[in-house]
Design a protein around this motif. Structure first.
Motif, PDB file in Angstrom:
ATOM      1  N   VAL A 138       0.973  -1.179  -0.141  1.00 56.00           N
ATOM      2  CA  VAL A 138      -0.140   0.043  -0.006  1.00 56.00           C
ATOM      3  C   VAL A 138       0.876   1.136   0.050  1.00 56.00           C
ATOM      4  N   GLY A 139       0.875   2.096  -0.957  1.00 63.50           N
ATOM      5  CA  GLY A 139       1.584   3.076  -1.157  1.00 63.50           C
ATOM      6  C   GLY A 139       0.609   4.375  -0.919  1.00 63.50           C
ATOM      7  N   ARG A 140       1.049   5.657  -1.489  1.00 63.79           N
ATOM      8  CA  ARG A 140      -0.094   6.856  -1.328  1.00 63.79           C
ATOM      9  C   ARG A 140      -0.935   6.748  -2.104  1.00 63.79           C
ATOM     10  N   GLY A 141      -1.236   5.718  -3.164  1.00 58.20           N
ATOM     11  CA  GLY A 141      -2.249   5.762  -3.837  1.00 58.20           C
ATOM     12  C   GLY A 141      -2.288   6.441  -5.205  1.00 58.20           C
ATOM     13  N   LYS A 142      -1.477   6.788  -5.755  1.00 55.01           N
ATOM     14  CA  LYS A 142      -1.322   7.369  -6.867  1.00 55.01           C
ATOM     15  C   LYS A 142      -0.608   6.582  -8.036  1.00 55.01           C
ATOM     16  N   GLY A 143      -0.226   5.697  -7.483  1.00 56.11           N
ATOM     17  CA  GLY A 143       0.505   4.466  -8.554  1.00 56.11           C
ATOM     18  C   GLY A 143       1.783   4.978  -9.337  1.00 56.11           C
ATOM     19  N   HIS A 144       2.337   5.926  -8.746  1.00 54.33           N
ATOM     20  CA  HIS A 144       3.705   6.215  -9.513  1.00 54.33           C
ATOM     21  C   HIS A 144       4.682   4.905  -9.301  1.00 54.33           C
ATOM     22  N   TYR A 145       4.775   4.448  -8.418  1.00 55.91           N
ATOM     23  CA  TYR A 145       5.710   3.344  -8.253  1.00 55.91           C
ATOM     24  C   TYR A 145       5.371   1.958  -9.256  1.00 55.91           C
ATOM     25  N   ASP A 146       4.004   1.697  -9.121  1.00 52.30           N
ATOM     26  CA  ASP A 146       3.757   0.760  -9.762  1.00 52.30           C
ATOM     27  C   ASP A 146       3.971   0.722 -11.101  1.00 52.30           C
ATOM     28  N   ARG A 147       3.673   2.001 -11.642  1.00 49.72           N
ATOM     29  CA  ARG A 147       4.001   2.254 -13.228  1.00 49.72           C
ATOM     30  C   ARG A 147       5.219   1.934 -13.609  1.00 49.72           C
ATOM     31  N   VAL A 148       6.489   2.119 -12.787  1.00 50.17           N
ATOM     32  CA  VAL A 148       7.801   2.113 -12.825  1.00 50.17           C
ATOM     33  C   VAL A 148       8.379   0.772 -12.357  1.00 50.17           C
ATOM     34  N   LEU A 149       7.843   0.101 -11.427  1.00 49.19           N
ATOM     35  CA  LEU A 149       8.258  -1.174 -10.802  1.00 49.19           C
ATOM     36  C   LEU A 149       8.124  -2.533 -11.753  1.00 49.19           C
ATOM     37  N   ALA A 150       6.751  -2.435 -12.408  1.00 44.54           N
ATOM     38  CA  ALA A 150       6.412  -3.671 -13.304  1.00 44.54           C
ATOM     39  C   ALA A 150       7.525  -4.163 -14.094  1.00 44.54           C
ATOM     40  N   PRO A 151       7.795  -3.269 -15.157  1.00 40.80           N
ATOM     41  CA  PRO A 151       8.904  -3.690 -16.064  1.00 40.80           C
ATOM     42  C   PRO A 151      10.332  -4.006 -15.342  1.00 40.80           C
ATOM     43  N   LEU A 152      10.479  -3.315 -14.336  1.00 40.77           N
ATOM     44  CA  LEU A 152      11.956  -3.633 -13.832  1.00 40.77           C
ATOM     45  C   LEU A 152      11.917  -4.767 -13.111  1.00 40.77           C
ATOM     46  N   LYS A 153      10.773  -5.352 -12.493  1.00 40.83           N
ATOM     47  CA  LYS A 153      10.862  -6.641 -11.755  1.00 40.83           C
ATOM     48  C   LYS A 153      10.816  -7.508 -12.674  1.00 40.83           C
ATOM     49  N   ARG A 154      10.054  -7.506 -13.876  1.00 47.54           N
ATOM     50  CA  ARG A 154      10.233  -8.625 -14.877  1.00 47.54           C
ATOM     51  C   ARG A 154      11.392  -8.776 -15.369  1.00 47.54           C
ATOM     52  N   ASN A 155      12.360  -7.635 -15.204  1.00 50.86           N
ATOM     53  CA  ASN A 155      13.583  -7.984 -15.845  1.00 50.86           C
ATOM     54  C   ASN A 155      14.566  -8.328 -14.789  1.00 50.86           C
ATOM     55  N   GLY A 156      14.162  -8.775 -13.544  1.00 51.05           N
ATOM     56  CA  GLY A 156      14.911  -9.161 -12.406  1.00 51.05           C
ATOM     57  C   GLY A 156      15.462  -8.362 -11.182  1.00 51.05           C
ATOM     58  N   THR A 157      14.970  -6.931 -11.561  1.00 52.73           N
ATOM     59  CA  THR A 157      15.222  -6.068 -10.172  1.00 52.73           C
ATOM     60  C   THR A 157      14.485  -6.608  -8.828  1.00 52.73           C
ATOM     61  N   ARG A 158      15.266  -6.520  -7.848  1.00 59.38           N
ATOM     62  CA  ARG A 158      14.815  -7.015  -6.638  1.00 59.38           C
ATOM     63  C   ARG A 158      14.121  -5.732  -6.094  1.00 59.38           C
ATOM     64  N   LEU A 159      12.829  -5.871  -5.269  1.00 63.97           N
ATOM     65  CA  LEU A 159      12.042  -4.980  -4.911  1.00 63.97           C
ATOM     66  C   LEU A 159      11.911  -4.980  -3.247  1.00 63.97           C
ATOM     67  N   ILE A 160      12.743  -4.183  -2.451  1.00 65.59           N
ATOM     68  CA  ILE A 160      12.669  -4.378  -1.108  1.00 65.59           C
ATOM     69  C   ILE A 160      11.685  -3.174  -0.429  1.00 65.59           C
ATOM     70  N   GLY A 161      10.679  -3.259  -0.014  1.00 60.54           N
ATOM     71  CA  GLY A 161       9.790  -2.387   0.883  1.00 60.54           C
ATOM     72  C   GLY A 161      10.555  -1.857   2.261  1.00 60.54           C
ATOM     73  N   LEU A 162      10.531  -0.568   2.372  1.00 61.46           N
ATOM     74  CA  LEU A 162      11.177  -0.194   3.695  1.00 61.46           C
ATOM     75  C   LEU A 162      10.241   0.549   4.624  1.00 61.46           C
TER      76      LEU A 162
END
Length: 195
Positions: A138-162
């Motif tokens: 759950v982020g702030r609700g604007k979707g900025h990160y989801d737009r950017v993270l999807a293609p990066l994760k598909r290419n192997g980027t590791r996503l660590i929530g803080l």
């Protein structure tokens, strides 16, 4: 990817409000010294995860968000390129630029100067309001990160929530179609694999 302005799951919006209030109240009770100590503990837990990354992306913390600044300094110390999100325009997805956040960008957030080189992170330290054990964030609700993270994760980027430890919830967060699951959650208490 188009992200609707109204949430499909009202309980997600309710959880967002509750956690933002809880996070604000938690941080309000911390002294500056205690907050720094906790953020340094967070960085210590991330050291081994960041050690082999060529490019580590972080974020400029806002308000009561836990800051990745100490983790970013440790990544830099072992030779990683550090990157931060930068908006050219609030209407377009941000890009990760390999420089320190020395300019003010969209939404008043510190970001690298726009002439800095665009980079592709191996690891992204992701801000959050809450996350469940499946990795639904759950982020702030604007979707900025989801737009950017999807293609990066598909290419192997590791996503660590803080976040602060209580931001990992046992409550299942309803996932919207555009939500990108995180791989792990890190807090001053340690790192937990998700999913």
């Amino acid at each position: 990817m188009v992200v609707p302005s109204l949430p499909l799951f009202p309980q997600k919006d309710s959880l967002r409000r509750q956690m933002l209030d809880r996070r604000r109240d938690f941080v309000r009770e911390l002294s500056d010294t205690e907050r720094t100590r906790l953020e340094q503990r967070l960085a210590a837990h991330l050291t081994s995860l960041l050690a082999n990354a060529s490019v580590v992306a972080g974020y400029s913390a806002l308000g009561s968000e836990i800051s990745p600044v100490w983790a970013m300094e440790e990544a830099r110390a072992v030779g990683s390129v550090v990157a931060y999100p930068a908006f050219h325009s609030p209407a377009e997805p941000f890009r990760f630029l390999g420089a320190d956040p020395t300019s003010v960008g969209a939404f008043g957030i510190s970001q690298p100067p726009l002439h800095a080189a665009e980079v592709t992170p191996d690891v992204i330290l992701v801000p959050l309001v809450a996350v469940d054990r499946a990795g639904t964030r759950v982020g702030r609700g604007k979707g900025h990160y989801d737009r950017v993270l999807a293609p990066l994760k598909r290419n192997g980027t590791r996503l660590i929530g803080l976040g602060w430890a209580f931001q990992l919830t046992d409550e299942q967060v309803p996932a919207d179609a555009w939500d990108v699951p995180l791989d792990a959650f890190a807090s001053p208490d340690g790192v937990i694999s998700l999913g």
